[in-house]
Design a protein around this motif. Structure first.
Motif, short mmCIF file in Angstrom:
data_model
loop_
_atom_site.label_atom_id
_atom_site.label_comp_id
_atom_site.label_asym_id
_atom_site.label_seq_id
_atom_site.Cartn_x
_atom_site.Cartn_y
_atom_site.Cartn_z
N VAL A 132 0.82 -1.22 0.00
CA VAL A 132 0.00 0.00 0.00
C VAL A 132 0.86 1.26 0.00
CG1 VAL A 132 -2.03 -1.06 1.06
CG2 VAL A 132 -0.24 -0.10 2.53
N GLU A 135 0.56 3.53 -3.31
CA GLU A 135 -0.86 3.88 -3.48
C GLU A 135 -1.17 4.42 -4.88
OE1 GLU A 135 -4.72 3.92 -2.69
OE2 GLU A 135 -3.25 3.21 -1.22
N ARG A 138 -1.90 1.63 -7.30
CA ARG A 138 -2.92 0.66 -6.90
C ARG A 138 -3.90 0.37 -8.03
NH1 ARG A 138 -6.09 -0.87 -2.19
NH2 ARG A 138 -4.90 0.46 -0.76
N LYS A 142 -9.55 -1.33 -2.01
CA LYS A 142 -9.75 -1.92 -0.69
C LYS A 142 -11.10 -2.62 -0.61
CE LYS A 142 -9.24 -0.88 4.22
NZ LYS A 142 -8.87 0.15 5.22
N GLU A 158 -4.88 -4.47 4.91
CA GLU A 158 -3.91 -4.03 3.91
C GLU A 158 -2.67 -3.57 4.67
OE1 GLU A 158 -6.49 -2.58 0.06
OE2 GLU A 158 -5.79 -1.03 1.45
#
Length: 214
Positions: A132, A135, A138, A142, A158
């Motif tokens: 994470v 980010e 990503r 989530k 996470e």
């Protein structure tokens, strides 16, 4: 408990739990394990396809010895896996939040392996979305992780093995759930402490064959 304390202290534990890290190659399983065990671990020589570490912790007022198995994610090691699962009270499924296929493979490969090989019906499963710290890269949300965990009956978190965010919480939450499960608690009690190591030579000689016979 500080694993660097005397060996006599290390021998004094209430339960021994076997935990298993699974997931695709490169999702950060080894980094996750190192992040959790750094400074307080016994580093045993890795065998082909599996690494193995022991950490002593105190959780919920209980002194625990955690035997944590880090499996290889590569396809060529798939034939060695059944013994990894034997006797595991906790299984951590790891994926990389920046790589969609590592998440897809959880249901396509890893959840099926658990059904096939897990010997503990009440085994606690934990889904972990790693990396994470990236980010901005990503690709797995989530919410997708939460939905998967709900569908497969897993705990979920996470984390970042790199920055250590949520790493200790991941293992602590898993172990607390094991401590709340009577059948798993019975397996980890003093009467069966050696069962976890039956598939492999003595702990100090893990390099001579590990859980697998060659």
């Amino acid at each position: 408990m500080d694993a660097s304390s005397s060996s006599s202290n290390q021998a004094e534990f209430d339960y021994l739990f076997k935990l298993l890290l699974i997931g695709d190659s490169g999702v950060g399983k080894s980094t996750l394990l190192l992040s959790f065990t750094s400074n307080t671990f016994e580093d045993l020589s890795p065998t082909i396809g599996v690494d193995f570490k022991v950490k002593y912790v105190t959780v919920g007022g209980k002194k625990l010895k955690l035997a944590i198995w880090d499996t290889a994610g590569q396809e060529r090691f798939r034939t060695l896996t059944s013994s990894y699962y034997r006797g595991a009270q906790g299984i951590i499924m790891v994926y990389d939040v920046t790589r969609r296929e590592t998440f897809t493979n959880l249901s396509d490969i890893w959840a099926k392996e658990i059904d096939l090989y897990s010997t503990n019906q009440d085994c606690i499963k934990m889904l972990v979305g790693n990396k994470v710290d990236k980010e901005n890269e990503r690709v797995v949300s989530k919410k997708e992780g939460i939905d998967f965990a709900r569908e497969y009956g897993c705990l979920f978190t996470e984390c970042s093995a790199k920055t250590r965010v949520n790493v200790e919480q991941c293992f602590e939450e898993l172990v607390l759930k094991i401590l709340e499960t009577p059948s798993l608690l019975a397996e980890g009690s003093s009467g069966v402490k050696k069962n976890i190591f039956k598939e492999k030579p003595p702990q100090s000689d893990a390099s001579s064959g590990g859980c697998c016979s060659w």
